[in-house]
Design a protein around this motif. Structure first.
Motif, PDB file in Angstrom:
ATOM      1  N   PRO A 171       0.647  -1.157   0.103  1.00 20.92           N
ATOM      2  CA  PRO A 171      -0.001  -0.023  -0.067  1.00 20.92           C
ATOM      3  C   PRO A 171       0.826   1.142  -0.064  1.00 20.92           C
ATOM      4  O   PRO A 171       1.806   1.509   0.602  1.00 20.92           O
ATOM      5  CB  PRO A 171      -0.733  -0.150   1.571  1.00 20.92           C
ATOM      6  CG  PRO A 171      -1.035  -1.663   1.777  1.00 20.92           C
ATOM      7  CD  PRO A 171       0.435  -2.083   1.088  1.00 20.92           C
ATOM      8  N   GLU A 172       0.533   2.185  -0.829  1.00 24.35           N
ATOM      9  CA  GLU A 172       1.321   3.314  -0.971  1.00 24.35           C
ATOM     10  C   GLU A 172       1.394   4.330   0.468  1.00 24.35           C
ATOM     11  O   GLU A 172       2.430   4.748   0.584  1.00 24.35           O
ATOM     12  CB  GLU A 172       0.607   4.372  -1.854  1.00 24.35           C
ATOM     13  CG  GLU A 172       1.726   5.412  -2.248  1.00 24.35           C
ATOM     14  CD  GLU A 172       1.249   6.331  -3.604  1.00 24.35           C
ATOM     15  OE1 GLU A 172       1.530   7.200  -3.860  1.00 24.35           O
ATOM     16  OE2 GLU A 172       0.246   5.451  -4.310  1.00 24.35           O
ATOM     17  N   GLU A 173       0.552   3.954   1.179  1.00 26.90           N
ATOM     18  CA  GLU A 173       0.502   4.900   2.663  1.00 26.90           C
ATOM     19  C   GLU A 173       1.496   4.121   3.330  1.00 26.90           C
ATOM     20  O   GLU A 173       1.864   4.755   4.619  1.00 26.90           O
ATOM     21  CB  GLU A 173      -0.946   4.933   3.267  1.00 26.90           C
ATOM     22  CG  GLU A 173      -1.470   3.342   3.378  1.00 26.90           C
ATOM     23  CD  GLU A 173      -2.392   2.882   2.500  1.00 26.90           C
ATOM     24  OE1 GLU A 173      -3.398   1.938   2.934  1.00 26.90           O
ATOM     25  OE2 GLU A 173      -2.191   3.544   1.082  1.00 26.90           O
ATOM     26  N   ASP A 174       2.019   3.033   3.397  1.00 24.30           N
ATOM     27  CA  ASP A 174       3.171   2.218   3.839  1.00 24.30           C
ATOM     28  C   ASP A 174       4.308   2.704   3.455  1.00 24.30           C
ATOM     29  O   ASP A 174       5.371   2.030   4.018  1.00 24.30           O
ATOM     30  CB  ASP A 174       2.953   0.740   4.085  1.00 24.30           C
ATOM     31  CG  ASP A 174       1.816   0.287   4.731  1.00 24.30           C
ATOM     32  OD1 ASP A 174       1.131   1.159   5.508  1.00 24.30           O
ATOM     33  OD2 ASP A 174       1.367  -0.968   4.628  1.00 24.30           O
ATOM     34  N   ILE A 175       4.620   3.380   2.519  1.00 20.24           N
ATOM     35  CA  ILE A 175       5.961   3.814   1.873  1.00 20.24           C
ATOM     36  C   ILE A 175       6.159   5.421   2.093  1.00 20.24           C
ATOM     37  O   ILE A 175       5.506   6.238   1.788  1.00 20.24           O
ATOM     38  CB  ILE A 175       5.986   3.513   0.316  1.00 20.24           C
ATOM     39  CG1 ILE A 175       5.607   1.896   0.241  1.00 20.24           C
ATOM     40  CG2 ILE A 175       7.307   3.782  -0.119  1.00 20.24           C
ATOM     41  CD1 ILE A 175       5.226   1.851  -1.037  1.00 20.24           C
ATOM     42  N   ILE A 176       7.138   5.633   2.713  1.00 21.68           N
ATOM     43  CA  ILE A 176       7.679   7.202   2.882  1.00 21.68           C
ATOM     44  C   ILE A 176       8.845   7.634   2.029  1.00 21.68           C
ATOM     45  O   ILE A 176       9.598   6.525   1.900  1.00 21.68           O
ATOM     46  CB  ILE A 176       7.860   7.531   4.289  1.00 21.68           C
ATOM     47  CG1 ILE A 176       6.821   6.867   5.521  1.00 21.68           C
ATOM     48  CG2 ILE A 176       8.224   8.783   4.536  1.00 21.68           C
ATOM     49  CD1 ILE A 176       5.599   7.336   5.173  1.00 21.68           C
ATOM     50  N   LEU A 177       8.778   8.711   1.429  1.00 17.48           N
ATOM     51  CA  LEU A 177       9.691   8.753   0.601  1.00 17.48           C
ATOM     52  C   LEU A 177      10.876   9.892   0.991  1.00 17.48           C
ATOM     53  O   LEU A 177      10.425  10.660   1.658  1.00 17.48           O
ATOM     54  CB  LEU A 177       9.092   9.556  -0.753  1.00 17.48           C
ATOM     55  CG  LEU A 177       7.992   8.846  -1.596  1.00 17.48           C
ATOM     56  CD1 LEU A 177       7.461   9.574  -3.055  1.00 17.48           C
ATOM     57  CD2 LEU A 177       8.647   7.420  -2.013  1.00 17.48           C
ATOM     58  N   GLU A 178      12.116   9.503   0.896  1.00 12.88           N
ATOM     59  CA  GLU A 178      13.235  10.304   1.236  1.00 12.88           C
ATOM     60  C   GLU A 178      13.869  10.934  -0.349  1.00 12.88           C
ATOM     61  O   GLU A 178      14.543   9.938  -0.780  1.00 12.88           O
ATOM     62  CB  GLU A 178      14.017   9.817   2.054  1.00 12.88           C
ATOM     63  CG  GLU A 178      15.151  10.672   2.486  1.00 12.88           C
ATOM     64  CD  GLU A 178      16.091  11.127   1.540  1.00 12.88           C
ATOM     65  OE1 GLU A 178      16.279  12.347   1.090  1.00 12.88           O
ATOM     66  OE2 GLU A 178      16.782  10.095   1.100  1.00 12.88           O
ATOM     67  N   MET A 225      12.368   9.489  10.731  1.00 18.57           N
ATOM     68  CA  MET A 225      11.856   8.707  11.930  1.00 18.57           C
ATOM     69  C   MET A 225      11.510   9.563  13.123  1.00 18.57           C
ATOM     70  O   MET A 225      10.457   9.300  13.854  1.00 18.57           O
ATOM     71  CB  MET A 225      13.068   7.710  12.171  1.00 18.57           C
ATOM     72  CG  MET A 225      13.547   6.581  11.416  1.00 18.57           C
ATOM     73  SD  MET A 225      15.057   5.699  11.749  1.00 18.57           S
ATOM     74  CE  MET A 225      14.442   4.842  13.243  1.00 18.57           C
ATOM     75  N   LYS A 226      12.382  10.741  13.438  1.00 19.07           N
ATOM     76  CA  LYS A 226      12.176  11.541  14.510  1.00 19.07           C
ATOM     77  C   LYS A 226      10.828  12.285  14.272  1.00 19.07           C
ATOM     78  O   LYS A 226      10.035  12.386  15.389  1.00 19.07           O
ATOM     79  CB  LYS A 226      13.207  12.645  14.737  1.00 19.07           C
ATOM     80  CG  LYS A 226      14.625  12.046  15.127  1.00 19.07           C
ATOM     81  CD  LYS A 226      15.758  13.054  15.040  1.00 19.07           C
ATOM     82  CE  LYS A 226      17.059  12.331  15.765  1.00 19.07           C
ATOM     83  NZ  LYS A 226      17.845  13.325  15.711  1.00 19.07           N
ATOM     84  N   GLU A 227      10.509  12.640  13.178  1.00 20.83           N
ATOM     85  CA  GLU A 227       9.170  13.333  12.991  1.00 20.83           C
ATOM     86  C   GLU A 227       8.123  12.524  13.179  1.00 20.83           C
ATOM     87  O   GLU A 227       6.928  12.844  13.520  1.00 20.83           O
ATOM     88  CB  GLU A 227       9.128  13.694  11.355  1.00 20.83           C
ATOM     89  CG  GLU A 227       9.931  14.986  10.888  1.00 20.83           C
ATOM     90  CD  GLU A 227       9.953  15.167   9.449  1.00 20.83           C
ATOM     91  OE1 GLU A 227       9.309  14.155   8.969  1.00 20.83           O
ATOM     92  OE2 GLU A 227      10.857  15.815   9.124  1.00 20.83           O
TER      93      GLU A 227
END
Length: 218
Positions: A124-131, A148-150
């Motif tokens: 699911p796209e919501e399980d992927i965070i882009l850097e 991670m801190k955010e």
């Protein structure tokens, strides 16, 4: 007398030049041997990397590698498949995919290409965070740490290739990651001698950078 005088002048100068030449050659030989010893040491360290999974974590961080146009390169696909396997096995509920734009003309950053690949595999796209900004392993881990801190995430699994694991964990330690785990995959598509040779150079640069960081100069 005149001929002897000239010979007496020329011979000492010639000997001095010869002595300087020998000293330069010895110096170059010593530098070569030191460089060779250092390269062997780094090669051994590179090959010592092992997976250190310690149960479940808050997030998995897949470190970027090159894109081939709009698609992840075969090497990057290996990292993605390994990270995907761990996600499916429940080691972490979300993923950070880290990597900036390889070339100005490319449509996707490494992170976007990685996201697209994982979504095509059912994540699911919501399980992927882009850097999307990192251009080095140090930046991969620094910018991922900020994410991670955010989100108040504490524990991470760092996903990469085996030849890249030692440097990645050293960088994570320098940045103050909280007991990070490493999970590595072995490539079947990359020319290992070439990539490990590059890693020797990258590790050498990182060693210099780490000294500058310790001295507060970077």
């Amino acid at each position: 007398m005149h001929r002897n005088h000239r010979a007496g002048v020329i011979q000492p100068i010639s000997r001095k030049r010869s002595s300087r030449t020998r000293k330069c050659l010895y110096g170059l030989l010593i530098l070569f041997l030191l460089g060779l010893l250092w390269s062997v040491y780094v090669w051994v360290q590179i090959n010592k990397a092992e997976s250190t999974l310690q149960g479940k974590a808050d997030v998995g961080i897949i470190l970027g590698a090159s894109m081939w146009g709009d698609q992840p390169s075969p090497g990057l696909k290996e990292r993605l498949e390994h990270g995907l396997k761990l996600y499916q096995e429940g080691y972490y509920p979300v993923l950070i995919v880290s990597g900036g734009l390889d070339k100005p003309g490319y449509k996707y950053t490494e992170a976007e290409g990685m996201r697209n690949y994982l979504v095509s595999k059912g994540v699911p796209e919501e399980d992927i965070i882009l850097e999307n900004e990192a251009t080095s392993t140090y930046e991969n881990l620094l910018y991922s740490q900020r994410i991670m801190k955010e989100n108040d995430w504490k524990r991470a699994v760092i996903v990469t290739h085996d030849y890249h694991g030692t440097r990645s964990m050293e960088i994570a330690g320098t940045l103050g990651y909280d007991q990070p785990s490493l999970s590595i995959t072995t490539s079947t598509v990359l020319p290992m001698f070439k990539h490990k040779s590059r890693e020797v150079l990258a590790y050498t640069k990182w060693t210099a950078d780490r000294l500058l960081i310790a001295l507060g100069w970077k």
